[in-house]
Enzyme design. Sequence first.
Site, PDB file in Angstrom:
ATOM      1  CE  LYS A  61      -1.539   2.876   2.073  1.00 13.40           C
ATOM      2  NZ  LYS A  61      -1.313   4.572   1.179  1.00 13.40           N
ATOM      3  N   GLY A 106       6.756   5.787   7.842  1.00 12.49           N
ATOM      4  CA  GLY A 106       6.434   7.405   8.015  1.00 12.49           C
ATOM      5  C   GLY A 106       6.129   7.265   8.938  1.00 12.49           C
ATOM      6  CB  SER A 107       4.280  10.222  10.726  1.00  9.23           C
ATOM      7  OG  SER A 107       2.403   9.666  10.978  1.00  9.23           O
ATOM      8  CB  VAL A 110       0.435   6.146  10.798  1.00 10.19           C
ATOM      9  CG1 VAL A 110       0.254   5.417   9.787  1.00 10.19           C
ATOM     10  CG2 VAL A 110      -0.359   7.774  10.506  1.00 10.19           C
ATOM     11  N   GLY A 111       2.934   5.336  12.734  1.00 11.07           N
ATOM     12  CA  GLY A 111       3.469   3.478  13.483  1.00 11.07           C
ATOM     13  C   GLY A 111       3.277   3.277  14.718  1.00 11.07           C
ATOM     14  CD  GLU A 130      12.839   4.775   8.804  1.00  8.84           C
ATOM     15  OE1 GLU A 130      12.995   5.743   9.191  1.00  8.84           O
ATOM     16  OE2 GLU A 130      12.935   5.466   7.154  1.00  8.84           O
ATOM     17  CB  CYS A 186      13.101   9.023   7.522  1.00  7.68           C
ATOM     18  SG  CYS A 186      14.225   7.737   6.295  1.00  7.68           S
ATOM     19  CD  GLU A 215      10.780  12.920  11.132  1.00 11.13           C
ATOM     20  OE1 GLU A 215       9.450  12.456  10.920  1.00 11.13           O
ATOM     21  OE2 GLU A 215      11.514  12.606   9.627  1.00 11.13           O
TER      22      GLU A 215
HETATM   23  P1  NAP Z   1       1.997   8.544   7.319  1.00  9.74           P
HETATM   24  O1  NAP Z   1       0.486   9.313   8.012  1.00  9.74           O
HETATM   25  O2  NAP Z   1       3.009   8.482   8.690  1.00  9.74           O
HETATM   26  O3  NAP Z   1       1.814   7.832   5.764  1.00  9.74           O
HETATM   27  C1  NAP Z   1       3.347   6.870   5.705  1.00  9.74           C
HETATM   28  C2  NAP Z   1       1.866   5.585   5.213  1.00  9.74           C
HETATM   29  O4  NAP Z   1       0.916   5.541   6.332  1.00  9.74           O
HETATM   30  C3  NAP Z   1       1.186   6.280   4.034  1.00  9.74           C
HETATM   31  O5  NAP Z   1       1.121   5.661   3.015  1.00  9.74           O
HETATM   32  C4  NAP Z   1      -0.282   5.896   4.817  1.00  9.74           C
HETATM   33  O6  NAP Z   1      -1.188   6.328   2.821  1.00  9.74           O
HETATM   34  C5  NAP Z   1      -0.301   5.166   5.505  1.00  9.74           C
HETATM   35  N1  NAP Z   1      -1.104   5.293   6.173  1.00  9.74           N
HETATM   36  C6  NAP Z   1      -2.101   6.909   6.839  1.00  9.74           C
HETATM   37  N2  NAP Z   1      -2.926   6.260   7.839  1.00  9.74           N
HETATM   38  C7  NAP Z   1      -3.272   4.912   8.130  1.00  9.74           C
HETATM   39  C8  NAP Z   1      -3.445   3.955   8.869  1.00  9.74           C
HETATM   40  N3  NAP Z   1      -4.206   4.902   9.835  1.00  9.74           N
HETATM   41  N4  NAP Z   1      -3.281   2.428   8.733  1.00  9.74           N
HETATM   42  C9  NAP Z   1      -2.517   2.473   8.218  1.00  9.74           C
HETATM   43  N5  NAP Z   1      -1.660   2.869   6.871  1.00  9.74           N
HETATM   44  C10 NAP Z   1      -2.040   4.355   6.645  1.00  9.74           C
HETATM   45  O7  NAP Z   1       2.768  10.476   7.103  1.00  9.74           O
HETATM   46  P2  NAP Z   1       2.237  11.078   5.919  1.00  9.74           P
HETATM   47  O8  NAP Z   1       0.796  12.060   6.236  1.00  9.74           O
HETATM   48  O9  NAP Z   1       2.523  11.017   4.226  1.00  9.74           O
HETATM   49  O10 NAP Z   1       3.738  12.228   6.318  1.00  9.74           O
HETATM   50  C11 NAP Z   1       3.217  12.819   7.769  1.00  9.74           C
HETATM   51  C12 NAP Z   1       4.944  13.334   8.573  1.00  9.74           C
HETATM   52  O11 NAP Z   1       5.135  11.875   9.014  1.00  9.74           O
HETATM   53  C13 NAP Z   1       5.661  13.671   7.801  1.00  9.74           C
HETATM   54  O12 NAP Z   1       5.070  15.725   7.890  1.00  9.74           O
HETATM   55  C14 NAP Z   1       6.938  13.430   8.521  1.00  9.74           C
HETATM   56  O13 NAP Z   1       7.154  13.989   9.628  1.00  9.74           O
HETATM   57  C15 NAP Z   1       6.492  12.042   8.607  1.00  9.74           C
HETATM   58  N6  NAP Z   1       7.063  10.891   7.759  1.00  9.74           N
HETATM   59  C16 NAP Z   1       8.322  10.109   7.347  1.00  9.74           C
HETATM   60  C17 NAP Z   1       8.624   9.382   6.885  1.00  9.74           C
HETATM   61  C18 NAP Z   1       9.705   8.610   7.312  1.00  9.74           C
HETATM   62  O14 NAP Z   1      10.895   8.255   5.761  1.00  9.74           O
HETATM   63  N7  NAP Z   1       9.937   8.199   8.109  1.00  9.74           N
HETATM   64  C19 NAP Z   1       7.714   9.936   5.499  1.00  9.74           C
HETATM   65  C20 NAP Z   1       6.927   9.898   5.574  1.00  9.74           C
HETATM   66  C21 NAP Z   1       6.537  11.285   6.782  1.00  9.74           C
HETATM   67  P3  NAP Z   1      -1.854   7.065   2.578  1.00  9.74           P
HETATM   68  O15 NAP Z   1      -0.881   8.807   2.777  1.00  9.74           O
HETATM   69  O16 NAP Z   1      -1.930   7.391   1.575  1.00  9.74           O
HETATM   70  O17 NAP Z   1      -3.079   8.238   3.160  1.00  9.74           O
END
Ligand code: NAP
Length: 481
Positions: free
Chosen positions: A175, A228-229, A232-233, A250, A284, A383
């Site tokens: 996904k 990701g964040s 959500v982690g 991660e 990240c 972050e």
């Molecule tokens: P995010 O919401 O954590 O998204 C990461 C992934 O998780 C996306 O594929 C997202 O899908 C999915 N997701 C969201 N809600 C979920 C749920 N309830 N259950 C399962 N999967 C879910 O991160 P973001 O909105 O893209 O970014 C927000 C913040 O996260 C950023 O500003 C940054 O601080 C951090 N971030 C960190 C990394 C990293 O590499 N560590 C990468 C991205 C973001 P959808 O986006 O399609 O809804």
Amino acid sequence: MTESIKTILIDGKWQEARDGDAIEVVAPSTGQRIGAISRGGKTEIDAAVAAARRAFEGVWGQTPAVERGRLLSKLGLRIAECAEELAQIEARDTGKAMKLARNDVAATARYFEYYGGAADKLHGETIPFLEGYQVLIVREPRGVAGHIIPWNYPAQMFGRTIAAALAAGNTAVLKPAEEACLSIIRLTELAIEVGIPAGVINLVTGYGEEAGAALTANPDVDFLSFTGSPEVGTLVQKAAADNHVPCVLELGGKSPQIVFDDVDVEKALPVIVSAIIQNTGQTCSAGSRVLIQRTIYEEFVAALAKRVNAVRVGSHDADLDCGPVISAVQCDRVRGFLERAQADGVAVIGEGRLDASAVDGGFYVKPTLLGPVDESHELAQDEVFGPVLAAIPFDDENDAIRIANGTHFGLIAGIWTENGARQMRLAKKLRVGQVYINGYGAGGGIELPFGGFKRSGHGREKGFEALKEYTVAKTIVINHK
Ligand code: NAP
Ligand code: MG
């Protein structure tokens, strides 16, 4: 929406979401619509997991390691052949500059080359035991792996998680982030084209709260890999706990670059700047804090500011130092940090420039160096995920270690000193997954195990460590008395 958008792959068949719903795709460089993806949900996820299960118990489970490796290597070569096309797709979809997109695609190919070569080298062990017994430890794949990845490096993330999972013998349901997944759709097509069997890689595009949550909740998934964040982690780990399955998380960082007064300034400056502007700070492992020994603080930040002032920001095809951030939401988030810092009286020391290609409607922010930032300020703790660098003075080695370790994160760190003993003391005391001495590898190194301490997550990706995550040790005890 009326157009037919088949961006979901289940059991080798491209399809749209059952109810035909779709999500608009926007180019960050212009803010304009460039296409659409299917909005998959629980129905599609459950079908994808069932297909992955059949492939695991069937064709992929019966494919010898050497053959799995060949297929992955073949995909790596095919990605390299299509590199320019993939880089164009990636740059347009994410806004990243073309040179970075090209690097990303090269790394994606390299992941398949690396794990293709590793597939048949995952040896087991034997253990000395009682007289008359032989004990074998064999490493078996976990089964169906669920992968949820972010928008910052879609192509690379595909390589990082899918290549390792498949090399170890797992099948996958992926996904991707709805904000950027066009390169992943093309990469998945290439995987089918080179002969990776139907059901081994399944792709469900859609929202995290829908498709992502359905994937984490599915009881037939054996392993979850999430990047990701932290927020959500936490949800992913709770869902994994409900189903008693392991997960690798991660979750980003607030990685420090620690600069001592014996630093080789000319070597350090360009690396420190590129570690925060790479991918417009949406990495990240971005080096988002620069800790500088107080004796050289003023002089060093002045030199750093000069370089930050020279950074140019523009559209992906202008191929400058920085592109736009991914979305209007992310743009507001980064600007929010800058506005609050201003309100708190934190000085801006350096600021990059917008190029003419940074048109209205695109999601542009200026790379910014601020300081001195108090170690408790949000710029030193949270972050930002944008090109914002916080300068923080420190007094001595112990102070540097205390500040460096003084956040909830622990992903990577850079140490800048010519003193060898100090390099080693710091490397051992920093609570991070990777330490760079007189260098910094934001995101780099396919061969190098990567992952966090504390809220940066747990488990390791990249290198052979990832293969350990994607396998489980089975103990076989033979009584031959
Ligand atoms: P995010 O919401 O954590 O998204 C990461 C992934 O998780 C996306 O594929 C997202 O899908 C999915 N997701 C969201 N809600 C979920 C749920 N309830 N259950 C399962 N999967 C879910 O991160 P973001 O909105 O893209 O970014 C927000 C913040 O996260 C950023 O500003 C940054 O601080 C951090 N971030 C960190 C990394 C990293 O590499 N560590 C990468 C991205 C973001 P959808 O986006 O399609 O809804
Ligand atoms: Mg999101």
